[in-house]
Design an enzyme around this catalytic site. Structure first.
Site, short mmCIF file in Angstrom:
data_model
loop_
_atom_site.label_atom_id
_atom_site.label_comp_id
_atom_site.label_asym_id
_atom_site.label_seq_id
_atom_site.Cartn_x
_atom_site.Cartn_y
_atom_site.Cartn_z
N LYS A 1 48.96 -8.69 -29.59
CA LYS A 1 49.64 -9.04 -28.33
C LYS A 1 50.17 -10.47 -28.38
O LYS A 1 49.77 -11.27 -29.23
CB LYS A 1 48.65 -8.89 -27.17
N ARG B 1 38.37 -6.65 -14.23
CA ARG B 1 39.84 -6.71 -14.32
C ARG B 1 40.37 -5.29 -14.14
O ARG B 1 40.62 -4.87 -13.02
CB ARG B 1 40.28 -7.30 -15.66
N TYR C 1 59.85 -40.94 -20.86
CA TYR C 1 59.90 -40.79 -19.41
C TYR C 1 58.70 -41.47 -18.75
O TYR C 1 57.57 -41.37 -19.24
CB TYR C 1 59.85 -39.31 -19.02
N MET D 1 60.83 -32.57 -23.32
CA MET D 1 61.05 -31.14 -23.53
C MET D 1 61.34 -30.84 -25.00
O MET D 1 60.90 -29.82 -25.54
CB MET D 1 62.23 -30.66 -22.67
C1 PLP Z 1 42.85 -9.91 -26.58
C2 PLP Z 1 41.95 -8.76 -26.74
C3 PLP Z 1 41.11 -8.65 -27.87
C4 PLP Z 1 40.99 -9.71 -28.92
O1 PLP Z 1 40.24 -10.81 -28.45
P1 PLP Z 1 39.88 -12.01 -29.45
O2 PLP Z 1 38.94 -12.85 -28.68
O3 PLP Z 1 41.17 -12.71 -29.74
O4 PLP Z 1 39.31 -11.39 -30.66
C5 PLP Z 1 40.37 -7.48 -27.99
N1 PLP Z 1 40.43 -6.51 -27.07
C6 PLP Z 1 41.21 -6.59 -25.98
C7 PLP Z 1 41.23 -5.48 -24.99
C8 PLP Z 1 41.99 -7.71 -25.76
O5 PLP Z 1 42.76 -7.80 -24.68
#
Ligand code: PLP
Length: 387
Positions: free
Chosen positions: A51, A149, A279, A327
């Site tokens: 991700k 969550r 700045y 920036m």
């Molecule tokens: C981001 C995520 C992981 C990986 O987490 P790390 O701490 O980077 O290993 C695993 N499972 C889910 C569902 C995640 O969202």
């Protein structure tokens, strides 16, 4: 910039005209990290987490590598990441771990992406869409064991598992949960979450039903610290990229950083006393100094909150970043050192036994390494090397 923008706008610039500020990803390191994890968790399967542009490393290229290395699954967070991987030719199974909306379901099915189902209503939406398309949806059920969550609560999960077993237009291939504190020294909450998850899974035994083949819960912290969490599959994120989830996490598997962030000196000058830099004029020297300007800034993900804290490496020497981070530009004070236009500057990386780690940047910025990596944005080209 959102994760989606990052993953969709992969830079296509070629190496000879590459922006001096770029990220260099060492694919050999990633391969070594993957193999170290695989050897350690065997026989559990592996779902590398890609991700947020593969934690800044470039999602598509890393997915190709994971496919080559024989990873079992890929995990991403949002639908668009999964679609981009499919459109880029990735054929291995892909789980989208985030929450879904009903109108997204047909896209999941069309692109053969595995759906996270976290309530009975979602299961009904999936069943309906799959029926309408005349296809089977692939589903992993999400159990909330202590994060609040998404996911059905562990204490009321039975009705979800029961409902899933009765759905005819989906293949329920997995059940999973996620840890809130597995990187910490005190693992009591992680143990509690694992107990809740195993208790939920005992439903299958009690009913004499074959459980889904992929039960998974371990993120990097748990992979490093709690082997009893491996179950059928593990989900390494940050450790795959060679970064430990926290300083306190036990380093039971050796992994090394795959990402370097580099730039070049584009300007050299001498700054007179009492001539402030940047700045807000919040930094000045009381004696003449040599300084260099480097073309990177918060518009690239080099956080402004690191102003007057960050350091860079030039010619093997560590120099402080002075004045407010702009920036697109920063200024480093090299005092009476020497540096020339076009000299390489390391923002993250190692040279001659010295290094700047993404953990250093996160400390200067008051955040965690995850946020540093995922914020190096698409204006910064990714270059891939193998040792
Ligand atoms: C981001 C995520 C992981 C990986 O987490 P790390 O701490 O980077 O290993 C695993 N499972 C889910 C569902 C995640 O969202």
């Amino acid at each position: 910039m959102s994760n989606t923008d990052q993953t969709i706008n992969q830079s296509t610039i070629t190496e000879d005209v590459v922006r001096p500020t770029h990220v260099e990803v060492n694919l050999s390191r990633l391969r070594d990290n993957f193999n170290a994890i695989r050897n350690h968790v065997d026989p559990a399967k592996i779902m590398p987490i890609l991700k947020a542009n593969a934690y800044g490393h470039g999602m598509v290229r890393i997915a190709q590598l994971m496919e080559e290395l024989g990873a079992d699954y890929i995990g991403v967070a949002v639908l668009e990441e999964g679609i981009l991987l499919r459109q880029s030719g990735i054929q291995m199974p892909i789980l989208v771990t985030g929450g879904i909306l009903g109108n997204q379901v047909p896209h999941f099915i069309e692109y053969d992406l595995t759906i996270t189902a976290s309530s009975i209503v979602k299961l009904e939406q999936i069943e309906e869409a799959a029926l309408a398309m005349g296809k089977q949806a692939k589903v992993h059920l999400k159990i909330d064991t202590g994060m609040e969550r998404i996911g059905v609560h562990y204490y009321s999960a039975e009705s979800l598992l029961e409902k899933a077993a009765s759905c005819k237009h989906m293949q329920v291939e997995g059940v999973f949960s996620h840890f809130a504190r597995s990187e910490e020294t005190d693992l009591s909450y992680t143990r509690l979450q694992l107990e809740r998850f195993l208790e939920t899974l005992s439903y299958y035994d009690k009913r004499g039903i074959e459980p889904p083949p992929l039960k998974h819960i371990a993120n990097s912290g748990a992979i490093l610290q709690m082997p009893e969490t491996y179950l059928d599959m593990v989900r390494p994120g940050i450790m795959l990229y060679g970064v430990y989830p926290a300083e306190e996490t036990q380093r039971t598997i050796e992994v090394k950083p795959a990402l370097s962030w580099k730039s070049r000196v584009v300007y050299f000058k001498v700054i007179k006393p009492d001539h402030p830099v940047g700045y807000g004029s919040n930094w000045q020297s009381d004696h003449p100094i040599r300084a260099v300007t480097i073309p990177v800034g918060y518009g690239d993900g080099y956080f402004r909150s690191m102003s007057n804290k960050a350091k860079v490496l030039i010619r093997g020497n560590t120099y402080p970043v002075v004045g407010t981070i702009s920036m697109d530009q920063i200024v480093a004070n090299i005092e009476d050192g020497s540096a020339y236009n076009n000299d390489e500057v390391l923002l993250i990386g190692e040279i001659e036994g010295k290094n700047i780690r993404c953990e250093d940047l996160s400390e200067w910025a008051g955040t965690i390494p995850y946020e540093i990596l995922t914020n190096i944005n698409t204006r910064v080209p990714r270059i891939y090397i193998s040792e």
